[in-house]
Design an enzyme around this catalytic site. Structure first.
Site, mmCIF file in Angstrom:
data_model
loop_
_atom_site.group_PDB
_atom_site.id
_atom_site.type_symbol
_atom_site.label_atom_id
_atom_site.label_comp_id
_atom_site.label_asym_id
_atom_site.label_seq_id
_atom_site.Cartn_x
_atom_site.Cartn_y
_atom_site.Cartn_z
ATOM 1 N N LYS A 83 0.829 -1.219 0.006
ATOM 2 C CA LYS A 83 0.041 0.062 -0.006
ATOM 3 C C LYS A 83 0.873 1.344 -0.070
ATOM 4 O O LYS A 83 1.977 1.393 0.803
ATOM 5 C CB LYS A 83 -1.108 -0.037 1.411
ATOM 6 C CG LYS A 83 -2.002 1.120 1.232
ATOM 7 C CD LYS A 83 -2.798 0.985 2.818
ATOM 8 C CE LYS A 83 -3.693 2.091 2.761
ATOM 9 N NZ LYS A 83 -4.607 1.904 3.999
ATOM 10 N N SER A 128 -9.216 2.812 3.294
ATOM 11 C CA SER A 128 -8.225 3.454 2.271
ATOM 12 C C SER A 128 -7.334 2.256 1.706
ATOM 13 O O SER A 128 -6.426 2.696 0.626
ATOM 14 C CB SER A 128 -7.453 4.415 3.120
ATOM 15 O OG SER A 128 -6.521 3.753 4.084
ATOM 16 N N SER A 156 -9.958 0.959 7.747
ATOM 17 C CA SER A 156 -9.347 0.883 6.236
ATOM 18 C C SER A 156 -8.710 -0.297 5.772
ATOM 19 O O SER A 156 -8.388 -0.602 4.740
ATOM 20 C CB SER A 156 -8.244 2.032 6.154
ATOM 21 O OG SER A 156 -8.813 3.238 6.362
#
Length: 501
Positions: free
Chosen positions: A75, A151, A175
């Site tokens: 990520k 996210s 997230s």
């Protein structure tokens, strides 16, 4: 090359086992993953920064670890990889290249994973939908008109679409669990302090943020947590390591658990009918497995929680701007950020020390009440989300809100409205969507989204289990039991890389 058509039949541990036995090479698996990325990524926009050359060199090296040679995606937020751009979904950080690996990334490497790209995230991870202006919207493989959540939306979309069996993720308000729910994956947010995220950002969002992975199988998540957990020199928050490994926890038969469940909308106004159906269906499954389930009302004073959480997150955004200016050596301006982000930064700067301290106290008091309520139970079951996966664009500011945001962005700090109603309005739509996830970030408890329900239209609806502080072993044990009773790993969304590519 012809590709490795059996790729879909194995999770990350399974692929590592094939490499160890010599049935496939790390180079072959990497090329398969790259080919899959090139095939499906144009439709979902999950991988925003390829690292193919770095990964190809590593695939030729002799690597140790339980996941040795397995392709992996990182990520593009918090987790720094030395020598590779980390933009955090923001134009302001575009071109920023960290000089060292974060502890989190070092542990991925020690586990043997081969990182070959970075995944999309909203700007600084502040929204539960992954649509940064910098790289464009990420789409859900189950329905490209819907968001994969945020996210960690890019990570979840990539795993669901068959690019990799597991990818890195982080969770400050849901997230990990939100995108896992949106894309039919397993996602565990560990206990606060379980996975160190330093040395640069050891306590992000007042300790709300935890890092781990999203995966297709429970065992990948459990074995990965064994690799990631544990203290290191200089770590600020230290908790005891588990007595037994998490790998052992998923092999052990769960004890009979007392599980609370709730159909409350929590921080939202309503709970979608499909979310309610998923909870009730899961209660029946749990009871059939010998567990005791008890319906409860959640002890949340909604407006107090939302106000305090918003004050703290906006204050963190103001600090993010200040730290970015220090790191990059230049002042940030409105044009460097999305309008919503800049407005939240300005709002954060408008709070004084007393405002922030009061928000911290409010959350401490909430945590005491919540943990007292939680004491009689081994776990709490709710839906992960208050709604179905939201449409792409569903959380974007309306035209009128955009006008207000842009106007706010240019007001002097002293003129920004600080009334409670203004702060509550700022994120009410987000709190309706992520109505269940945020309490565990505040208390630090472990919490997981388990893909146990799909609605009549074939859209995944995750079920969330929150455990006692430090008891990931209990959650993983029951997750493994549920996975065996109701397997989900074989489910494939309409957008999927398929067999050999």
């Amino acid at each position: 090359m012809a590709g490795f058509k059996e790729y879909d039949q194995f999770d990350a541990l399974g692929l590592a086992g094939l490499i160890k036995k010599g049935e496939v090479s790390a180079v072959e698996l990497l090329e398969e993953s790259i080919a899959r990325t090139e095939k499906v990524n144009p439709r979902i926009n999950a991988v925003i920064r390829p690292m193919y050359d770095i990964a190809r060199a590593r695939a030729k090296e002799t690597v140790e670890g339980p996941f040795a040679g397995v392709p992996f995606l990182l990520k593009d937020l918090i987790a720094s990889y030395a020598g590779v751009e980390m933009s955090s979904g923001s134009l302001f950080y575009k071109g920023f290249v960290p000089s060292e690996d974060s502890e989190y990334v070092k542990r991925f490497k020690r586990a043997g994973l081969n990182i070959f790209g970075k995944t999309a995230t909203p700007e600084f991870g502040i929204t539960p939908s992954t649509e940064p202006e910098l790289t464009g919207p990420c789409r859900n493989p189950w329905d490209p008109l819907r968001s994969p959540g945020g996210s960690s939306g890019g990570a979840s979309a990539a795993v669901a679409a068959g690019i990799v069996p597991m990818a890195s993720a982080s969770d400050g308000g849901g997230s990990i669990r939100v995108p896992a729910s949106c894309t039919g994956l397993f996602g565990l947010k560990p206990t606060r302090g379980r996975v160190p995220s330093g040395p640069d950002l050891p306590d992000g969002w007042f300790g709300f943020i935890a890092e781990h992975v999203v995966s297709r199988t429970v065992r990948d998540s459990a074995h990965m947590l064994d690799c990631l957990q544990g203290n290191y020199p200089g770590q600020l928050l230290r908790i005891a390591s588990p007595v037994k490994t998490y790998a052992a926890a998923i092999e052990a038969k769960p004890k009979k658990l007392k599980i609370a469940y709730s159909l409350d909308p929590a921080l939202g106004e309503t709970l979608h009918a499909d979310c309610q159906a998923g909870v009730l269906e899961t209660v029946k499954l749990l009871e059939s497995l010998g567990h005791t389930c008890e319906e409860v009302r959640l002890p949340i004073h909604k407006e107090e929680f939302i106000y305090a959480y918003t004050v703290l997150v906006c204050s963190e955004m103001a600090a993010t701007l200040k730290e970015g200016e220090r790191v990059l050596g230049r002042k940030g301006k409105a044009a460097d950020f999305e309008a919503r982000t800049w407005a939240l930064m300005k709002l954060g700067r408008s709070f004084n020390g007393g405002d922030v301290a009061n928000a911290v106290w409010t959350m401490a008091q909430f945590s005491r009440q919540w943990m007292t309520f939680f004491e009689p139970y081994d776990a709490l079951l709710t839906s992960t989300l208050g709604e179905l996966p939201i449409a792409v664009g569903g959380l974007r500011p309306t035209p009128q809100e955009m006008i207000e945001l842009k106007a706010l962005s240019y007001l002097p700090i002293g003129f920004i409205a600080k009334q409670k109603d203004f702060v509550l309005k700022a994120g009410r739509r987000v709190y309706q969507y992520c109505s269940q996830t945020m309490p565990a970030n505040v208390t630090g408890q472990p919490s997981m989204s388990v893909p146990l329900h799909w609605n009549a239209q074939g859209i995944p609806v995750g079920m969330m289990f929150t455990g006692r502080f430090g008891e990931e072993n209990v959650l993983l044990s029951v997750a493994a039991q549920l996975e065996q009773a109701k397997p989900w790993a074989g489910k494939r969304p309409p957008i999927h890389a398929g067999g050999s590519v």
